[in-house]
Scaffold this motif. Structure first.
Motif, PDB file in Angstrom:
ATOM      1  N   LEU A 132     -49.890 -15.064   2.399  1.00 53.90           N
ATOM      2  CA  LEU A 132     -49.261 -13.816   1.973  1.00 53.90           C
ATOM      3  C   LEU A 132     -47.742 -13.962   1.977  1.00 53.90           C
ATOM      4  CD1 LEU A 132     -49.641 -10.863   1.164  1.00 53.90           C
ATOM      5  CD2 LEU A 132     -49.579 -10.265   3.599  1.00 53.90           C
ATOM      6  N   MET A 133     -47.202 -14.611   2.996  1.00 56.74           N
ATOM      7  CA  MET A 133     -45.765 -14.825   3.081  1.00 56.74           C
ATOM      8  C   MET A 133     -45.285 -15.751   1.958  1.00 56.74           C
ATOM      9  SD  MET A 133     -43.483 -16.359   6.224  1.00 56.74           S
ATOM     10  CE  MET A 133     -43.889 -18.050   5.807  1.00 56.74           C
ATOM     11  N   ILE A 134     -46.078 -16.776   1.666  1.00 54.19           N
ATOM     12  CA  ILE A 134     -45.714 -17.713   0.602  1.00 54.19           C
ATOM     13  C   ILE A 134     -45.612 -17.000  -0.731  1.00 54.19           C
ATOM     14  CG2 ILE A 134     -46.567 -19.667  -0.755  1.00 54.19           C
ATOM     15  CD1 ILE A 134     -47.626 -20.876   1.844  1.00 54.19           C
ATOM     16  N   TYR A 142     -37.591 -17.634  -6.585  1.00 51.76           N
ATOM     17  CA  TYR A 142     -37.377 -17.715  -8.036  1.00 51.76           C
ATOM     18  C   TYR A 142     -36.114 -16.948  -8.434  1.00 51.76           C
ATOM     19  CZ  TYR A 142     -37.752 -16.554 -12.949  1.00 51.76           C
ATOM     20  OH  TYR A 142     -37.471 -16.377 -14.278  1.00 51.76           O
ATOM     21  N   VAL A 143     -36.014 -15.699  -7.951  1.00 48.90           N
ATOM     22  CA  VAL A 143     -34.859 -14.869  -8.285  1.00 48.90           C
ATOM     23  C   VAL A 143     -33.584 -15.450  -7.675  1.00 48.90           C
ATOM     24  CG1 VAL A 143     -33.831 -12.575  -8.083  1.00 48.90           C
ATOM     25  CG2 VAL A 143     -36.298 -12.795  -8.458  1.00 48.90           C
ATOM     26  N   ILE A 166     -27.837 -27.167  -1.087  1.00 48.94           N
ATOM     27  CA  ILE A 166     -28.648 -26.642  -2.180  1.00 48.94           C
ATOM     28  C   ILE A 166     -29.669 -27.670  -2.657  1.00 48.94           C
ATOM     29  CG2 ILE A 166     -26.973 -27.349  -3.946  1.00 48.94           C
ATOM     30  CD1 ILE A 166     -29.143 -24.172  -4.026  1.00 48.94           C
ATOM     31  N   ILE A 167     -29.283 -28.967  -2.631  1.00 48.04           N
ATOM     32  CA  ILE A 167     -30.201 -30.032  -3.072  1.00 48.04           C
ATOM     33  C   ILE A 167     -31.431 -30.076  -2.167  1.00 48.04           C
ATOM     34  CG2 ILE A 167     -30.464 -32.493  -3.527  1.00 48.04           C
ATOM     35  CD1 ILE A 167     -28.508 -31.196  -5.401  1.00 48.04           C
ATOM     36  N   SER A 168     -31.210 -30.010  -0.863  1.00 49.28           N
ATOM     37  CA  SER A 168     -32.323 -30.048   0.091  1.00 49.28           C
ATOM     38  C   SER A 168     -33.263 -28.866  -0.116  1.00 49.28           C
ATOM     39  CB  SER A 168     -31.795 -30.037   1.520  1.00 49.28           C
ATOM     40  OG  SER A 168     -30.958 -31.153   1.760  1.00 49.28           O
ATOM     41  N   PHE A 169     -32.698 -27.690  -0.368  1.00 49.95           N
ATOM     42  CA  PHE A 169     -33.516 -26.504  -0.583  1.00 49.95           C
ATOM     43  C   PHE A 169     -34.358 -26.651  -1.846  1.00 49.95           C
ATOM     44  CE2 PHE A 169     -30.018 -23.826   1.666  1.00 49.95           C
ATOM     45  CZ  PHE A 169     -30.442 -24.316   2.891  1.00 49.95           C
ATOM     46  N   LEU A 170     -33.740 -27.160  -2.902  1.00 53.26           N
ATOM     47  CA  LEU A 170     -34.466 -27.322  -4.173  1.00 53.26           C
ATOM     48  C   LEU A 170     -35.595 -28.338  -4.050  1.00 53.26           C
ATOM     49  CD1 LEU A 170     -31.438 -27.261  -6.644  1.00 53.26           C
ATOM     50  CD2 LEU A 170     -33.312 -25.604  -6.581  1.00 53.26           C
ATOM     51  N   ILE A 171     -35.325 -29.435  -3.345  1.00 55.03           N
ATOM     52  CA  ILE A 171     -36.367 -30.455  -3.175  1.00 55.03           C
ATOM     53  C   ILE A 171     -37.548 -29.889  -2.386  1.00 55.03           C
ATOM     54  CG2 ILE A 171     -36.874 -32.691  -2.086  1.00 55.03           C
ATOM     55  CD1 ILE A 171     -34.054 -33.569  -2.861  1.00 55.03           C
ATOM     56  N   ARG A 172     -37.269 -29.014  -1.436  1.00 55.22           N
ATOM     57  CA  ARG A 172     -38.357 -28.343  -0.706  1.00 55.22           C
ATOM     58  C   ARG A 172     -39.211 -27.499  -1.650  1.00 55.22           C
ATOM     59  NH1 ARG A 172     -38.097 -27.398   4.865  1.00 55.22           N
ATOM     60  NH2 ARG A 172     -40.084 -26.336   4.490  1.00 55.22           N
ATOM     61  N   MET A 173     -38.601 -26.924  -2.655  1.00 56.53           N
ATOM     62  CA  MET A 173     -39.339 -26.067  -3.602  1.00 56.53           C
ATOM     63  C   MET A 173     -40.316 -26.856  -4.470  1.00 56.53           C
ATOM     64  SD  MET A 173     -38.375 -23.042  -2.878  1.00 56.53           S
ATOM     65  CE  MET A 173     -38.094 -23.598  -1.179  1.00 56.53           C
ATOM     66  N   LEU A 181     -41.316 -20.592 -10.322  1.00 50.00           N
ATOM     67  CA  LEU A 181     -40.405 -21.163  -9.331  1.00 50.00           C
ATOM     68  C   LEU A 181     -40.162 -22.643  -9.611  1.00 50.00           C
ATOM     69  CD1 LEU A 181     -38.743 -21.176  -6.737  1.00 50.00           C
ATOM     70  CD2 LEU A 181     -40.886 -21.410  -5.443  1.00 50.00           C
ATOM     71  N   LEU A 182     -41.231 -23.351  -9.975  1.00 55.74           N
ATOM     72  CA  LEU A 182     -41.090 -24.772 -10.284  1.00 55.74           C
ATOM     73  C   LEU A 182     -40.212 -24.990 -11.516  1.00 55.74           C
ATOM     74  CD1 LEU A 182     -44.735 -25.994  -9.589  1.00 55.74           C
ATOM     75  CD2 LEU A 182     -42.686 -26.567  -8.269  1.00 55.74           C
ATOM     76  N   ILE A 183     -40.322 -24.099 -12.487  1.00 56.98           N
ATOM     77  CA  ILE A 183     -39.495 -24.228 -13.691  1.00 56.98           C
ATOM     78  C   ILE A 183     -38.016 -24.107 -13.339  1.00 56.98           C
ATOM     79  CG2 ILE A 183     -38.804 -23.056 -15.820  1.00 56.98           C
ATOM     80  CD1 ILE A 183     -41.704 -22.538 -16.418  1.00 56.98           C
TER      81      ILE A 183
END
Length: 583
Positions: A132-134, A142-143, A166-173, A181-183
């Motif tokens: 649910l949290m995910i 995404y936003v 920011i790079i680390s956060f994006l790689i986690r995504m 979100l992946l797009i």
């Protein structure tokens, strides 16, 4: 109630201590912001941005729903470049980064709790809470990342984001499964990957390995974006190595069969073939076969530069060119001659030089007359001549050379040995061609009659300080020395002998080696030359002693005292005579 009055009322709700009124007000403000005609009213309002930005900063940990509504408002505003400065003034980028970091920490904490309760009755309940949290987080991510990507149009802001992980956060995504979100994640990574610092960080944090999943997923958009990210990263050597190690190459080669992915795949494969070790991997794929088919069916007369660049790189490996059939090679050569495609000729040269298939040489020899016609035709571009000269040098024609050495061709050789009249690259290639022709005794005799040695000697005189020219000049002489007439002709020319001997003391190892090989042959036939070489070697090994003798001779002429003790500590100099038999 008009929009302005409604906005005033909604902003008052943000001063309420309870969350629910704020959530309701944020939802209605989002509705206002969704209509383009209201944007000017919202932006120009004195308290609007400061109020909702303050609320977002203070309340984002208390309510994900409120955070999402407010981020959506800023998402709409961030789509307009003229509003980016206003967003920066209200620190929206900073607030968004903090929200994303906080949400990632929440996920890590919840996931750790789930792992602790693995196998316990509460595990299923914890898993439901996590899922649910995910779901909520992925909308928020995404936003948030879209806002940051829009604001990153400013290089200064982009650099600040890089320093804020920011790079680390994006790689986690990339581990998430939400399509949208992946797009935005892949789009953002693609944008950042053109910056060298960002590229290095992506490589260090194994971004490439996490892209592998999109090659097996049945989603065209994600695959296209992943190829774009890989292409940008592959300008880095370490990134190319990771691409190869993670088994991407066979998957990328398959993309050549699909028109929508073909161009980006060709560019990516070209970058990967820049490394010799990685290039060998292509020999275990169908890449060369597919590339040849694409070249043969290319719609334009001159093959696209990206495709031919890939083909040329592949042609430097025997393992790759051996995939080419005799029929395909014949069609390639015919196309190159018909369209006079310079880079396609370069590909042909690479295939001839590296193929282990004897049929390739046989096929190429069938086009020799066509190649020679192109060479001697006036007005041809030097780039084309350069490639064709290289092709002729690579052909194993041996005794067939004598049949080809007509007057126009010999004149062509002399003209292209004229330093200053043609490009240096052309001169070097022509010297290599002369070396190849010299492998035939009859052809070598004909070249001697045309006074080719004088032309080569002139090249040496003009380029005596260029080691590349010197090595090639010495190699030409070496090829001529395989024939008795070559030995006699060179021994008769004192100028050439002096040029060779002058290179004995050259600092370049390749020059020294070629000089020794040439002289080893010559001194077997000329004892006087052997003595000259000994003298030079003597001078080389005993330079200090000879210098001192010359100084003493001058002193004697001036009436001085011939004494060695003052500078060398006694008369102890013992010259070491070089002997070719003992050295």
């Amino acid at each position: 109630m008009d929009s302005e009055d409604l906005l005033e009322k909604l902003l008052e709700a943000f001063y309420d201590e309870k969350i629910e009124p704020k959530k309701e007000a944020a939802k209605k403000i989002l509705g206002l912001a969704a209509r383009q005609e209201n944007l000017e009213l919202l932006i120009s309002h004195e308290q609007f941005l400061s109020t909702i930005s303050r609320t977002l900063r203070d309340e984002h940990k208390k309510s994900t729903e409120l955070t999402l509504y407010l981020l959506c408002v800023f998402y709409i505003v961030s789509n307009y470049l003229e509003f980016h400065q206003i967003l920066s003034e209200h620190q929206i980028g900073d607030i968004t980064m903090k929200i994303i970091e906080s949400q990632i920490q929440r996920f890590d904490l919840r996931y750790a709790e789930l792992m602790e309760k693995q196998g316990q009755p509460q595990q299923l309940q914890e898993l439901r809470k996590l899922n649910l949290m995910i779901a909520k987080q992925e909308k928020l991510f995404y936003v948030g990342f879209t806002i940051l990507m829009n604001m990153a149009e400013d290089p200064i802001i982009e650099n600040k984001m890089r320093k804020r992980k920011i790079i680390s956060f994006l790689i986690r995504m990339l581990e998430r499964n939400n399509f949208y979100l992946l797009i935005v994640t892949l789009l953002f990574l693609k944008k950042l990957s053109i910056v060298n610092e960002c590229k290095m960080q992506m490589v260090e944090e194994n971004c490439i390995r996490k892209l592998k999943r999109f090659f097996s997923a049945d989603n065209n958009v994600l695959l296209q974006l992943s190829l774009g990210v890989l292409k940008n990263l592959s300008f880095d050597t370490e990134a190319r190595l990771q691409v190869e190690q993670n088994g991407f190459i066979p998957d990328i080669v398959k993309m050549l069969k699909i028109p929508n992915y073909r161009f980006v795949s060709i560019v990516l494969l070209y970058l990967l073939t820049l490394d010799d070790k990685i290039r060998l991997t292509f020999g275990f794929t169908e890449c060369m076969t597919l590339v040849v088919k694409l070249m043969l069916h290319f719609p334009e007369p001159v093959i696209g530069k990206e495709l031919i660049a890939l083909a040329v790189n592949l042609s430097t490996s025997s393992r790759n060119v051996d995939h080419i059939t005799e029929q395909e090679f014949q069609q390639i050569v015919q196309r190159a001659i018909t369209n006079q495609d310079t880079l396609l000729f370069r590909f042909v040269k690479g295939v001839i030089e590296n193929s282990t298939n004897p049929e390739v040489q046989t096929c190429a020899k069938g086009f020799v007359r066509h190649f020679m016609k192109l060479l001697v035709t006036q007005g041809k571009e030097e780039d084309i001549k350069f490639e064709i000269i290289g092709i002729m040098s690579a052909l194993d024609l041996q005794e067939n050379w004598i049949k080809l050495l007509n007057e126009p061709f010999i004149e062509f050789l002399h003209n292209n040995l004229a330093v200053g009249m043609v490009d240096d690259d052309i001169v070097i290639e022509t010297m290599m061609l002369v070396s190849s022709i010299a492998s035939s005794q009859n052809a070598a005799e004909k070249l001697f009659k045309s006074r080719i040695l004088n032309a080569l000697s002139q090249v040496y005189a003009e380029k005596v300080d260029d080691d590349e020219f010197i090595v090639q000049y010495l190699y030409c002489l070496h090829q001529f020395l395989f024939h008795k007439i070559g030995i006699s002709q060179i021994l008769e020319q004192d100028e050439i002998l002096i040029q060779i001997i002058q290179q004995l003391n050259d600092k370049n190892k390749k020059v020294q080696q070629m000089t020794e090989e040439v002289l080893d042959i010559l001194r077997e036939y000329d004892q006087e030359l052997c003595e000259k070489i000994k003298e030079i070697k003597f001078s080389e090994y005993n330079q200090l002693w000879i210098q001192h003798l010359n100084e003493q001779e001058l002193m004697l002429q001036d009436g001085g005292d011939m004494a060695f003790e003052d500078e060398y500590g006694g008369n102890e100099l013992d010259p070491k005579m070089w002997d070719s038999d003992n050295d």
